[in-house]
Enzyme design. Structure first.
Site, PDB file in Angstrom:
ATOM      1  N   GLU A   1      10.113  -5.972   3.783  1.00  0.00           N
ATOM      2  CA  GLU A   1      10.390  -7.245   3.118  1.00  0.00           C
ATOM      3  C   GLU A   1      10.013  -7.188   1.643  1.00  0.00           C
ATOM      4  OE1 GLU A   1       9.102  -8.057   7.418  1.00  0.00           O
ATOM      5  OE2 GLU A   1       8.474  -6.771   5.751  1.00  0.00           O
TER       6      GLU A   1
ATOM      7  N   GLU B   1      -4.139 -11.806  14.075  1.00  0.00           N
ATOM      8  CA  GLU B   1      -3.709 -10.417  13.981  1.00  0.00           C
ATOM      9  C   GLU B   1      -4.858  -9.479  14.331  1.00  0.00           C
ATOM     10  OE1 GLU B   1      -0.543  -8.927  11.147  1.00  0.00           O
ATOM     11  OE2 GLU B   1      -2.334  -8.086  10.192  1.00  0.00           O
TER      12      GLU B   1
ATOM     13  N   GLY C   1      -5.009  -4.651   5.533  1.00  0.00           N
ATOM     14  CA  GLY C   1      -4.257  -5.605   4.719  1.00  0.00           C
ATOM     15  C   GLY C   1      -4.861  -6.994   4.690  1.00  0.00           C
ATOM     16  N   ARG C   2      -5.279  -7.492   5.855  1.00  0.00           N
ATOM     17  CA  ARG C   2      -5.812  -8.854   5.907  1.00  0.00           C
ATOM     18  C   ARG C   2      -7.233  -8.961   5.378  1.00  0.00           C
ATOM     19  NH1 ARG C   2      -4.757  -6.493  10.581  1.00  0.00           N
ATOM     20  NH2 ARG C   2      -6.321  -6.222  12.222  1.00  0.00           N
TER      21      ARG C   2
ATOM     22  N   LYS D   1       0.828  -1.205   0.000  1.00  0.00           N
ATOM     23  CA  LYS D   1       0.000   0.000   0.000  1.00  0.00           C
ATOM     24  C   LYS D   1       0.864   1.257   0.000  1.00  0.00           C
ATOM     25  CE  LYS D   1      -3.697   0.189   2.639  1.00  0.00           C
ATOM     26  NZ  LYS D   1      -4.603   0.386   3.805  1.00  0.00           N
TER      27      LYS D   1
ATOM     28  N   HIS E   1      -2.950 -38.096   9.819  1.00  0.00           N
ATOM     29  CA  HIS E   1      -1.708 -38.859  10.005  1.00  0.00           C
ATOM     30  C   HIS E   1      -0.607 -38.014  10.621  1.00  0.00           C
ATOM     31  CE1 HIS E   1      -2.942 -42.535   7.796  1.00  0.00           C
ATOM     32  NE2 HIS E   1      -3.777 -41.684   7.216  1.00  0.00           N
TER      33      HIS E   1
ATOM     34  N   LYS F   1       9.534  -4.931  13.849  1.00  0.00           N
ATOM     35  CA  LYS F   1      10.004  -4.354  12.591  1.00  0.00           C
ATOM     36  C   LYS F   1      10.938  -3.178  12.852  1.00  0.00           C
ATOM     37  CE  LYS F   1       6.691  -3.714   9.559  1.00  0.00           C
ATOM     38  NZ  LYS F   1       5.344  -3.421   9.004  1.00  0.00           N
TER      39      LYS F   1
END
Length: 548
Positions: A233, A377, A291-292, A227, A408, A517
């Protein structure tokens, strides 16, 4: 464009009495001690022939069976009373109206507007009350959404029709990566032959580097999803991709044989920074899109390229149908509300600290990772709306793997471990296009696991004893198509909102992400300089070890 002024006096009225101070909370506590703590689902089925009907329901594209959970009619009635005493309906209306309910950032929360797709061939999908829709803020937001959506989908179709582009690399992290990656993976049956969509999020160079070895610059399109165009990152990976492109014949010159501007696009609001990078094609979104919650926005461009504009609109339509259910259905038959209240019941009264997501669908193999961010979050908070420390737990740990793989791996603990872990089975009535004869076996495994968790094995002793009475829910989709997937994701979004509203927290900020961060920037510089001044002993010791 400014959101509606938030009535903070009204908000304080809603949250002045915390949920644990309400009469309904006290009644739930007494009810839990009296009968809820030792509630046995098996006995409940024996006593009530109508239990399955009472605790299952249809919602748009999703059928939910909640009958194997440790709830009964009195419990649900008390939970609904709690929702009303905590002002859930007023909070829902405030979100719908565009009030900045993300009050710590003074932002509205309007991701549902991204799904309110309109065109000339059908009636507008209006779900905002007329009085609210008349506000300039909402009208302008809807107009901007439609303009951006149509431009994005036109671009996606251009990319899909460009035979020279074989690989699309979407670079983004968090909501800019998890949502689109999950959806593209789920809708793999809809992918266009000849084009591949890749996602890069980790700043570990191994992820991007191993992918670049497989690509050719002249047939690759990079999408940079950030954004602000400053996400650390993402920008490290974006610059690495740019360097690779330029080192393999690419150029920043517009008239060059291999121009950067043709092979890079940005999903950002920072047009100036994107231009400085060399990008000329950008699609933006708004500060009222967290964002999410952003896969429905321009962040969903890789989805639209992978499955096409028509399928992307179907995804929006499925989510929009669930929005209408959430905003307009009474609480008693409102599936996101029932699920969110069940989460509160399990987390704060039973003390269950995690929930397992078990999609019996290979296509949904990224769903649990997506839901981890969406729920943890959003609701992984330790203070209430006014910043006061909470005395009760909030978000459970969300985890899981697709069935039958999970059977399993960790189902042993779910069946016989000392921790009670509610399980959410997601089942498709119809499977995908490949090897359809195997689908009944997959479904049988899901139903058998839910049955075994509830029934247990009482006749055996020792190692073969299963206590049973382990709770689970089943969410049944007709098939894994865009509309059903959109509805499922929106169901989870609204469920998170419901639980957060009851807990009196802000589900739409994420300040806890920021501290690490900030510290990483300082430590990265110290890795070069070797300076450990002022660091704690452990960090200083590791820094010295890494330097050596």
């Amino acid at each position: 464009m400014q959101p509606l002024a938030y009535n903070f006096a009204h908000a304080q009225q809603l949250h002045r009495i915390r949920c644990d101070y309400t009469p309904a909370w006290a009644a739930l506590r007494a009810h839990f001690e009296r009968s809820g703590r030792h509630f046995d689902v098996r006995s409940a089925f024996v006593a009530d022939a109508g239990r399955y009907a009472a605790f299952s329901q249809e919602a748009p594209h999703v059928f939910a069976d909640l009958s194997r959970n440790r709830i009964d009619a009195p419990t649900e009635a008390l939970l609904l009373a709690l929702a009303r005493e905590c002002g859930l309906e007023a909070h829902r209306e405030a979100m719908q109206a565009g009030a900045p309910i993300n009050h710590t950032e003074r932002r509205a929360v309007l991701h549902h507007l991204l799904r309110n797709e309109k065109n000339e061939s059908k009636q507008p999908l209006a779900l905002i009350p007329r009085a609210l829709a008349a506000t300039d803020f909402i009208v302008n937001a809807e107009r901007d959404v439609q303009a951006t959506l149509h431009a994005m989908l036109d671009y996606a179709e251009c990319v899909r029709s460009d035979s020279a582009i074989t690989d699309i690399v979407s670079i983004g992290i968090g909501g800019s990566g998890l949502g689109p990656s999950m959806v593209v993976t789920a809708l793999q049956d809809r992918w266009q032959d000849g084009q591949r969509v890749h996602f890069v999020s980790n700043v570990d160079g191994m992820e991007l580097g191993s992918l670049l070895r497989q690509l050719r610059p002249q047939s690759t399109l990079f999408l940079i999803a950030s954004k602000t165009f400053t996400t650390a990152e993402t920008m490290v990976n974006a610059h690495a991709a740019r360097d690779w492109f330029l080192a393999h014949g690419g150029s920043t010159e517009a008239d060059a044989p291999l121009p950067l501007a043709r092979h890079f696009a940005a999903l950002t609001t920072n047009i100036e920074a994107a231009a400085a990078f060399g990008i000329r094609t950008t699609f933006g979104f708004w500060d009222w899109v967290g964002g999410r919650f952003s896969l429905w926005s321009a962040i969903g461009l890789p989805i639209a390229i992978a499955v096409g504009a028509a399928a992307f609109k179907e995804l929006l339509a499925g989510a929009h149908a669930m929005d209408g259910h959430f905003f307009n259905t009474p609480l008693e038959r409102n599936l996101p509300v029932r699920l969110g209240l069940l989460d509160v019941w399990y987390r704060n009264f039973h003390g269950f600290s995690s929930r397992c997501i078990a999609p019996y669908s290979h296509g949904l193999r990224r769903l649990s990772a997506y839901l981890q961010q969406l729920e943890m979050e959003s609701n992984g908070k330790g203070v209430d709306w006014q910043g006061r420390l909470l005395p009760y737990a909030t978000s459970p740990v969300i985890w899981g793997e697709p069935g039958t793989n999970g059977q399993h791996a960790f189902f042993q603990m779910i069946h016989q471990g000392l921790d009670v872990i509610p399980v959410e089975f997601i089942v498709l009535r119809r499977g995908g296009r490949d090897l359809p004869a195997q689908h009944p076996r997959l479904v049988a495994n899901a139903l058998a696991q839910a049955q075994a968790l509830m029934l247990g094995r009482q006749s055996a002793c020792g190692h073969r004893y299963f206590s049973g009475n382990r709770p689970s829910s089943v969410l049944l989709l007709e098939q894994l198509d865009p509309a059903s997937l959109g509805a499922l994701i929106a169901l989870y979004e609204h469920r998170v909102f419901v639980a957060g509203s009851i807990w009196g927290i802000n589900s739409f900020d994420q300040w806890g992400v920021e501290l690490g961060k900030q510290l990483a920037t300082d430590i990265e510089a110290r890795l070069t300089s070797g300076d450990s001044t002022g660091l704690d002993g452990a960090t200083a010791g590791l820094l010295e070890r890494l330097k050596a």
